[in-house]
Each structure stands twice: as structure tokens, then as C-alpha cells.
Design a protein around this motif. Structure first.
Motif, PDB file in Angstrom:
ATOM      1  N   UNK A 124       0.828  -1.200   0.000  1.00 47.86           N
ATOM      2  CA  UNK A 124       0.000   0.000   0.000  1.00 47.86           C
ATOM      3  C   UNK A 124       0.870   1.261   0.000  1.00 47.86           C
ATOM      4  N   UNK A 125       1.925   1.259   0.814  1.00 49.31           N
ATOM      5  CA  UNK A 125       2.759   2.453   0.969  1.00 49.31           C
ATOM      6  C   UNK A 125       3.609   2.742  -0.260  1.00 49.31           C
ATOM      7  N   UNK A 126       3.989   1.683  -0.996  1.00 46.85           N
ATOM      8  CA  UNK A 126       4.897   1.868  -2.130  1.00 46.85           C
ATOM      9  C   UNK A 126       4.216   1.772  -3.485  1.00 46.85           C
ATOM     10  N   UNK A 127       3.041   1.184  -3.538  1.00 48.47           N
ATOM     11  CA  UNK A 127       2.387   0.958  -4.820  1.00 48.47           C
ATOM     12  C   UNK A 127       3.036  -0.147  -5.631  1.00 48.47           C
ATOM     13  N   UNK A 128       3.849  -0.973  -4.987  1.00 48.00           N
ATOM     14  CA  UNK A 128       4.538  -2.078  -5.656  1.00 48.00           C
ATOM     15  C   UNK A 128       4.018  -3.404  -5.128  1.00 48.00           C
ATOM     16  N   UNK A 129       4.380  -4.494  -5.797  1.00 48.60           N
ATOM     17  CA  UNK A 129       3.836  -5.801  -5.425  1.00 48.60           C
ATOM     18  C   UNK A 129       4.865  -6.737  -4.820  1.00 48.60           C
ATOM     19  N   UNK A 130       6.068  -6.774  -5.370  1.00 43.73           N
ATOM     20  CA  UNK A 130       7.016  -7.817  -4.997  1.00 43.73           C
ATOM     21  C   UNK A 130       7.646  -7.561  -3.627  1.00 43.73           C
ATOM     22  N   UNK A 131       7.858  -8.659  -2.911  1.00 45.15           N
ATOM     23  CA  UNK A 131       8.533  -8.648  -1.611  1.00 45.15           C
ATOM     24  C   UNK A 131       9.811  -9.463  -1.745  1.00 45.15           C
ATOM     25  N   UNK A 231      12.094   1.098  -0.990  1.00 47.84           N
ATOM     26  CA  UNK A 231      11.355  -0.049  -0.450  1.00 47.84           C
ATOM     27  C   UNK A 231      11.369   0.017   1.071  1.00 47.84           C
ATOM     28  N   UNK A 232      10.450  -0.702   1.705  1.00 47.83           N
ATOM     29  CA  UNK A 232      10.432  -0.762   3.158  1.00 47.83           C
ATOM     30  C   UNK A 232      11.374  -1.865   3.646  1.00 47.83           C
ATOM     31  N   UNK A 233      11.893  -1.660   4.839  1.00 49.59           N
ATOM     32  CA  UNK A 233      12.754  -2.640   5.500  1.00 49.59           C
ATOM     33  C   UNK A 233      11.957  -3.219   6.663  1.00 49.59           C
ATOM     34  N   UNK A 282       5.132   7.493   9.418  1.00 48.29           N
ATOM     35  CA  UNK A 282       4.892   7.867   8.033  1.00 48.29           C
ATOM     36  C   UNK A 282       4.438   6.689   7.181  1.00 48.29           C
ATOM     37  N   UNK A 283       4.785   5.472   7.619  1.00 49.88           N
ATOM     38  CA  UNK A 283       4.299   4.265   6.937  1.00 49.88           C
ATOM     39  C   UNK A 283       2.888   3.942   7.411  1.00 49.88           C
ATOM     40  N   UNK A 284       2.696   3.995   8.712  1.00 46.32           N
ATOM     41  CA  UNK A 284       1.389   3.697   9.293  1.00 46.32           C
ATOM     42  C   UNK A 284       0.306   4.641   8.754  1.00 46.32           C
ATOM     43  N   UNK A 285       0.692   5.851   8.367  1.00 41.45           N
ATOM     44  CA  UNK A 285      -0.267   6.843   7.879  1.00 41.45           C
ATOM     45  C   UNK A 285      -0.981   6.395   6.604  1.00 41.45           C
ATOM     46  N   UNK A 286      -0.449   5.375   5.936  1.00 41.20           N
ATOM     47  CA  UNK A 286      -1.108   4.884   4.720  1.00 41.20           C
ATOM     48  C   UNK A 286      -2.350   4.065   5.023  1.00 41.20           C
ATOM     49  N   UNK A 287      -2.499   3.602   6.260  1.00 36.69           N
ATOM     50  CA  UNK A 287      -3.719   2.879   6.625  1.00 36.69           C
ATOM     51  C   UNK A 287      -4.904   3.846   6.699  1.00 36.69           C
ATOM     52  N   UNK A 288      -6.069   3.339   6.380  1.00 34.72           N
ATOM     53  CA  UNK A 288      -7.330   4.026   6.665  1.00 34.72           C
ATOM     54  C   UNK A 288      -8.048   3.221   7.738  1.00 34.72           C
TER      55      UNK A 288
END
Length: 419
Positions: A124-131, A231-233, A282-288
């Protein structure tokens, strides 16, 4: 020992009971007692849940008082006094001393739930799919976390493709020393066809994967690359965290700054289920509100016991004792390995997660049986189950730890004679 009702009516999925073929009736600290009165020293501790032992008396007292006062046992994500106490105590004991301002997200009660939420938030935060996940890693059994899990024995049961994961070698696996650099080079090459991932998901100590230990330098290499490519760590500390390795987190002292930390298992203290992610604001802020829900994310008993568990980390002698016991375990395993030099056994671990890599899954399974016959509970792990992992309660009495290590040595000697 009558196990008929289990065999007739419980699912074939049963696993641990086949390794421990008895009916347990009671437990205290590092011992379980079956209904025939046989006492077993527990070096498995609920797969790392019971860091503070079975029926921890401090937690039990608090939980009984909570129940007698008609405390709120189930609350979804409504505000309760018990949740407030837990959040305040966690902030005081764990986050503030480390200068962390991560938000606490409660979801379903298991580690797999925590990983699922972390992966969803990263995408959600990055708009990307792969992990990016790593060889020998274990992150859970639900489809998202199972996709990140490497073990084929678990993956084969999915029934659907497990996709959107890039698998890189863990540091200790073949290719692990150069794997991050090679992947980074591909990401920097506009003609490589490799695109940036949503997140890197890694265990600093791979528990189920065979007690493989990542170095500070390698983890920083991952963190630096994640930052470079946006990317997120994500650190999975579900089994190795909550004091197991001698710090609250398994990566304490490494100067790491993860975007998300997944926690579960020992977090609830008593063995009651709870999972929690620590998300940077700043990552958590992407949740609704309500974007990721779960019926059991307000477990009153878990908050009560978990708050008591945090008290252990205000006592400097507690973690010092964990490190001392861990060294005792390591030395015992090294003596065992040295007594069978032709076997090529390897000892590795951190704190009170120590392991003996026997290189042979069938042999390790035989050792598990020999241990059980002598009154010791252990659990093999790693590729093919070849690694004997020791994770007793952090509160285990010295006498039980010493006796358990002696029983393990006897079991290994017996297995060598017959295998």
C-alpha cells in the motif's frame, strides 16, 4: 495413556503430538507433567511462545485479578484500560529508551497475521507488489506469509501459486555473501528487467530455518538498499524477539532502523495469543480506519500478561541471566559436538536460542525421540529437520537447564550408537 479420542476425532493435521505421544495435564515454568505423573523438561517452550515459562506466577496473579474484576476480555479494537496499560508500558520500556516512535498495530492473534498486515502495508505504501524474502526464511502459513516462507514442505500445501516474492539467499546460504550486491546491481541496471520491490522481509535470526544468524553488516546492506530504491525494510522478530537472544529485539545494538517490526509469540507473556506490528508513523499513515481488521486484536488477557512481561526488561539482571544461560547452552553443545568429531556437527545460536546442526534430518528425529524417552522436549528445525533447536523458557531454573542439557547429551550418544 489414552489418546483414542484424539486419534478418532481430531484432524490428521496433528503434528507435535506425534513427536510427544503423551497427554499433558499440568505445567510450571520449564516443566510439563503428563497425566501419568511423568515430568518433562521443556526445551521447546511452545515454539518460542513461553519465554517466561508455563503458568508464570506473576502473570497468573494479574490475570486472575483481571478476571475476578470482570475485565474486558474481548474488545475488537475499542479502547480499554488494559490496552492503555500495555501501550503505555511498551512505550516506556521498549520504544522510548531506543528513541523509537513506531505506532503499535494490533491485528489477529498470530505471527502469520502480523506478517500479512506488514506485507499489505508495504504494498500500500509503495504501490509495488514484490517482496524480497530469503532462503530458509519462515514467516507463517497463510497465503501471503507462506509466499515469503521458503520451506517447500510448507509451501506445497497451498494449492495455489505463491507469487510476488523475490527469493534471495540468506547470508549464511550459498551465494549469501554477494546476493544483495548482485541484486542491487540488477536494480541499478535499467536493462536488467528487474524492478524495485515493495519491501525486504528478513529475520535477523532464522529460527525455524535452522538458527541461521545474520551479521550486522549484512542487515545494514539490506537496509541501505531498501532505502536507496524506496522499499520498506521489515524485520520479522516473531520468534527471536522479546528477550530470546539477550536483548528485547534480536537486532538490539546493531543501529538498525526498520520501517516495520513484526512481533507475536512471547509478546503475550503467558502463552495467550497476541500479535503486534511496530510501524513507523509515516508508513502507518497509509492505513485508513478498518483497512485491516481482525476479530481477536483486543485480547484483554494478553494485554494483562504482556504488561507484566515487560517488567522483566526493567531488571538488568534478567537479560544478563539470559546471556549467561545462553553461554551455558552453547558450551554444552560444543562439548557434545567435540565428543563426536567425526560427525561434523555445527553449533550456532544467540542468547537462549542455541542449536546443533547434525546434517541429518532422520538422525535429528531419532534424537528427538531419545530425548522424549528421557523426559526432555526438543524440536528439530532447518532444512529437512536436521537442526536440533533449544529454546527453553528464559526463566528456566539452573537445575532444570543443567539436567536438560545432560539428558540431551545422553540422547545424542544413544542415537549415535544406533544410527
Amino acid at each position: 495413556m489414552d489418546t483414542t479420542i484424539f486419534e478418532q476425532h481430531e484432524s490428521e493435521i496433528r503434528g507435535y503430538c506425534r513427536a510427544y505421544p503423551t497427554v499433558f495435564a499440568s505445567a510450571s515454568n520449564a516443566r510439563q507433567v503428563d497425566e501419568a505423573g511423568t515430568s518433562y523438561i521443556d526445551f521447546f517452550a511452545g515454539a518460542g511462545v513461553l519465554n517466561f515459562g508455563h503458568n508464570n506466577p506473576r502473570m497468573k496473579e494479574a490475570m486472575i485479578a483481571f478476571l475476578q474484576a470482570d475485565g474486558v476480555a474481548h474488545s475488537l479494537d475499542t479502547y480499554t484500560t488494559t490496552k492503555r496499560d500495555f501501550i503505555a508500558r511498551f512505550q516506556e520500556v521498549v520504544l522510548a529508551p531506543r528513541g523509537m516512535d513506531h505506532r503499535m498495530q494490533f491485528m489477529g492473534p498470530t505471527g502469520s497475521n502480523a506478517v500479512e498486515a506488514a506485507l499489505k502495508l508495504a504494498r500500500l505504501a509503495t504501490g509495488r507488489r514484490e517482496i524480497v524474502a530469503f532462503s530458509h526464511g519462515f514467516h507463517g502459513m497463510t497465503l501471503g506469509s507462506l509466499a515469503a516462507t521458503a520451506n517447500h514442505a510448507f509451501r506445497q500445501w497451498a494449492g495455489v501459486p505463491l507469487t510476488d516474492v523475490v527469493r534471495l539467499p540468506f547470508e549464511t546460504a550459498p551465494g549469501g555473501r554477494t546476493g544483495i550486491a548482485d541484486y542491487a546491481a540488477a536494480l541499478r541496471d535499467p536493462s536488467s528487467g528487474v524492478t524495485a520491490p515493495a519491501a525486504f522481509l528478513v529475520e535477523p535470526v532464522q529460527a525455524e530455518g535452522g538458527v541461521n544468524i545474520a551479521s550486522r553488516e549484512w542487515l545494514h546492506e539490506i537496509q541501505d538498499l531498501a532505502k536507496e530504491v524506496g522499499a520498506l525494510f521489515i524485520i520479522d522478530d516473531i520468534q527471536a524477539g522479546v528477550g530470546r537472544t539477550g536483548g528485547y529485539f534480536s537486532f538490539d545494538g546493531m543501529d538498525l532502523d526498520p520501517d516495520i517490526i513484526t512481533l507475536a509469540k512471547g509478546l503475550g507473556g503467558f502463552g495467550t495469543p497476541i500479535a503486534m506490528n511496530l510501524n513507523k508513523p509515516e508508513v502507518d499513515a497509509h492505513w485508513s480506519p478498518g483497512a485491516h481488521t481482525g476479530t481477536f486484536r483486543g485480547q484483554g488477557l494478553s494485554f494483562v500478561a504482556g504488561t507484566v512481561a515487560l517488567d522483566y526488561f526493567t531488571d538488568e539482571s534478567f537479560l544478563a541471566d539470559v546471556l549467561a544461560k545462553g553461554e551455558q547452552m552453547r558450551e554444552a553443545l560444543q562439548r557434545i559436538a567435540a565428543s563426536h568429531p567425526d560427525r561434523g556437527w555445527e553449533v550456532r545460536g544467540r542468547g537462549m536460542m542455541q542449536a546443533l546442526d547434525t546434517g541429518d534430518g532422520a538422525f535429528a528425529k531419532q534424537v528427538q525421540q531419545e530425548c522424549f524417552d528421557r523426559g526432555l522436549l526438543i524440536g528439530p528445525c532447518g532444512s529437512g529437520g536436521k537442526v536440533i533447536k533449544l529454546i527453553p523458557p528464559l526463566t528456566i531454573p539452573e537445575a532444570d537447564l543443567t539436567e536438560g542439557l545432560d539428558l540431551l547429551a545422553q540422547a545424542l550418544d544413544a542415537a549415535v550408537r544406533t544410527h
